[in-house]
Scaffold this motif. Structure first.
Motif, PDB file in Angstrom:
ATOM      1  N   ILE A  18      -7.558  -4.653   8.392  1.00 56.11           N
ATOM      2  CA  ILE A  18      -6.507  -5.733   7.974  1.00 56.11           C
ATOM      3  C   ILE A  18      -5.949  -6.488   9.451  1.00 56.11           C
ATOM      4  O   ILE A  18      -6.172  -7.633   9.626  1.00 56.11           O
ATOM      5  CB  ILE A  18      -5.152  -5.069   7.399  1.00 56.11           C
ATOM      6  N   ASN A  25      -8.914   6.932   4.684  1.00 57.26           N
ATOM      7  CA  ASN A  25      -9.117   5.793   4.061  1.00 57.26           C
ATOM      8  C   ASN A  25      -8.225   4.562   4.386  1.00 57.26           C
ATOM      9  O   ASN A  25      -8.398   3.488   4.371  1.00 57.26           O
ATOM     10  CB  ASN A  25      -9.722   5.657   2.570  1.00 57.26           C
ATOM     11  N   GLU A  26      -6.966   5.061   4.411  1.00 61.58           N
ATOM     12  CA  GLU A  26      -5.753   4.165   4.634  1.00 61.58           C
ATOM     13  C   GLU A  26      -5.774   3.486   6.045  1.00 61.58           C
ATOM     14  O   GLU A  26      -5.702   2.532   6.276  1.00 61.58           O
ATOM     15  CB  GLU A  26      -4.621   4.774   4.322  1.00 61.58           C
ATOM     16  N   LEU A  74      -8.363  -6.285   0.161  1.00 66.37           N
ATOM     17  CA  LEU A  74      -8.444  -4.917   0.907  1.00 66.37           C
ATOM     18  C   LEU A  74      -7.243  -4.208   0.142  1.00 66.37           C
ATOM     19  O   LEU A  74      -7.490  -3.154  -0.209  1.00 66.37           O
ATOM     20  CB  LEU A  74      -8.372  -4.893   2.496  1.00 66.37           C
ATOM     21  N   VAL A  75      -5.959  -4.835   0.273  1.00 69.52           N
ATOM     22  CA  VAL A  75      -4.987  -3.985  -0.343  1.00 69.52           C
ATOM     23  C   VAL A  75      -5.510  -3.779  -1.897  1.00 69.52           C
ATOM     24  O   VAL A  75      -4.925  -2.535  -2.362  1.00 69.52           O
ATOM     25  CB  VAL A  75      -3.558  -4.955  -0.297  1.00 69.52           C
ATOM     26  N   GLN A  88       1.919   4.771   4.581  1.00 69.30           N
ATOM     27  CA  GLN A  88       0.685   3.977   5.408  1.00 69.30           C
ATOM     28  C   GLN A  88       1.312   3.949   6.848  1.00 69.30           C
ATOM     29  O   GLN A  88       0.655   4.041   7.923  1.00 69.30           O
ATOM     30  CB  GLN A  88       0.632   2.489   5.059  1.00 69.30           C
ATOM     31  N   MET A  96       1.046  -1.090   0.038  1.00 67.09           N
ATOM     32  CA  MET A  96       0.130  -0.095   0.228  1.00 67.09           C
ATOM     33  C   MET A  96       0.822   1.418  -0.055  1.00 67.09           C
ATOM     34  O   MET A  96       0.532   2.375  -0.319  1.00 67.09           O
ATOM     35  CB  MET A  96      -0.973  -0.025   1.123  1.00 67.09           C
ATOM     36  N   GLU A 116      -7.545  -0.856  -2.054  1.00 66.41           N
ATOM     37  CA  GLU A 116      -6.965   0.459  -1.511  1.00 66.41           C
ATOM     38  C   GLU A 116      -5.961   0.870  -2.728  1.00 66.41           C
ATOM     39  O   GLU A 116      -5.830   2.311  -3.023  1.00 66.41           O
ATOM     40  CB  GLU A 116      -6.166   0.199  -0.210  1.00 66.41           C
ATOM     41  N   VAL A 127      -8.657   0.844   6.229  1.00 65.35           N
ATOM     42  CA  VAL A 127      -7.931  -0.194   5.685  1.00 65.35           C
ATOM     43  C   VAL A 127      -6.897  -1.118   6.761  1.00 65.35           C
ATOM     44  O   VAL A 127      -7.100  -2.354   6.894  1.00 65.35           O
ATOM     45  CB  VAL A 127      -7.320  -0.255   4.292  1.00 65.35           C
ATOM     46  N   THR A 128      -6.200  -0.352   7.064  1.00 75.09           N
ATOM     47  CA  THR A 128      -5.069  -0.867   8.222  1.00 75.09           C
ATOM     48  C   THR A 128      -5.869  -1.369   9.451  1.00 75.09           C
ATOM     49  O   THR A 128      -5.497  -2.561   9.796  1.00 75.09           O
ATOM     50  CB  THR A 128      -4.071   0.191   8.722  1.00 75.09           C
TER      51      THR A 128
END
Length: 224
Positions: free
Chosen positions: A41, A33-34, A66-67, A26, A22, A70, A37-38
């Motif tokens: 995960i 949004n990042e 998810l990756v 990150q 990503m 993103e 996602v993190t």
């Protein structure tokens, strides 16, 4: 025990790989949004660790889905400003020309106490020391102090006095107009076009402009 250790090592490897794919941003400077996602995960990775009946492959597949999402959204955000604004938001000018923009602060639900605390974090203890302050999308506050409170730089020595404070804003980004910056600077496209001469907007990678008329232009590189 051995199965748990092996599953932990596998998930550690794949989660690290997913975060690395990503991008480096990150790690220390996440957009909203990042961050989502993190967090997702980390939650997905915890499921196979807590429940050994769950296949590790299911967790790995969900993580890389998810990756991929993103990465796709990041590429779309680079190309389309509305998507970038929707996913990450925009920076907000909360102090302009030494005046607190109360409407902007209400928009981001920021109190005066919040503003003062962020200014203290930048080393400024009085609001009237600040010419410009921008609340970035990651929650940081970027400031330009008034000339009387700004450290002396080499360019000041040439004139004998500090330069007027002015905040450069991007008016053209990757060949597209940045309407928020035009509005903040109280200028229109025609005024900007008169400054770029015979260069086309679509050929400009970045153009910044401040209220004093100072400009900086970076042309797009040849993709070939």
């Amino acid at each position: 025990m051995n199965v748990t250790l092996i599953r932990t090592a596998m998930l550690y490897f794949f989660v690290t790989l997913g975060i690395r794919l990503m991008g480096k941003r990150q790690i220390g400077d996440m957009q909203p949004n990042e961050l989502v996602v993190t967090l997702l995960i980390s939650e997905i990775a915890a499921i196979p660790l807590q429940d050994t009946s769950q296949p590790v492959l299911n967790g790995v597949a969900a993580i890389f889905m998810l990756v991929i999402l993103e990465i796709v959204l990041s590429v779309l955000a680079m190309k389309f400003a509305p998507i970038r604004k929707m996913m990450s938001g925009t920076s907000v000018l909360v102090i302009q020309n030494g005046v607190i923009d109360q409407a902007a602060m209400r928009k981001v639900r920021m109190t005066v106490i919040d503003l003062i605390e962020l200014l203290r974090g930048q080393g400024y203890f009085e609001v009237d020391q600040i010419a410009y302050a921008v609340l970035e999308v990651n929650g940081d506050l970027s400031v330009i102090p008034k000339s009387a409170y700004r450290p002396t730089v080499v360019s000041d020595l040439a004139t004998g006095e500090p330069a007027d404070e002015a905040m450069p804003l991007p008016v053209i980004s990757d060949g597209k107009w940045v309407k928020d910056s035009l509005h903040a600077l109280k200028i229109d496209k025609e005024q900007v076009l008169s400054q770029i001469g015979n260069r086309k907007v679509t050929q400009i990678f970045l153009m910044t402009l401040d209220r004093l008329g100072n400009q900086w232009i970076v042309m797009k590189e040849d993709a070939s």
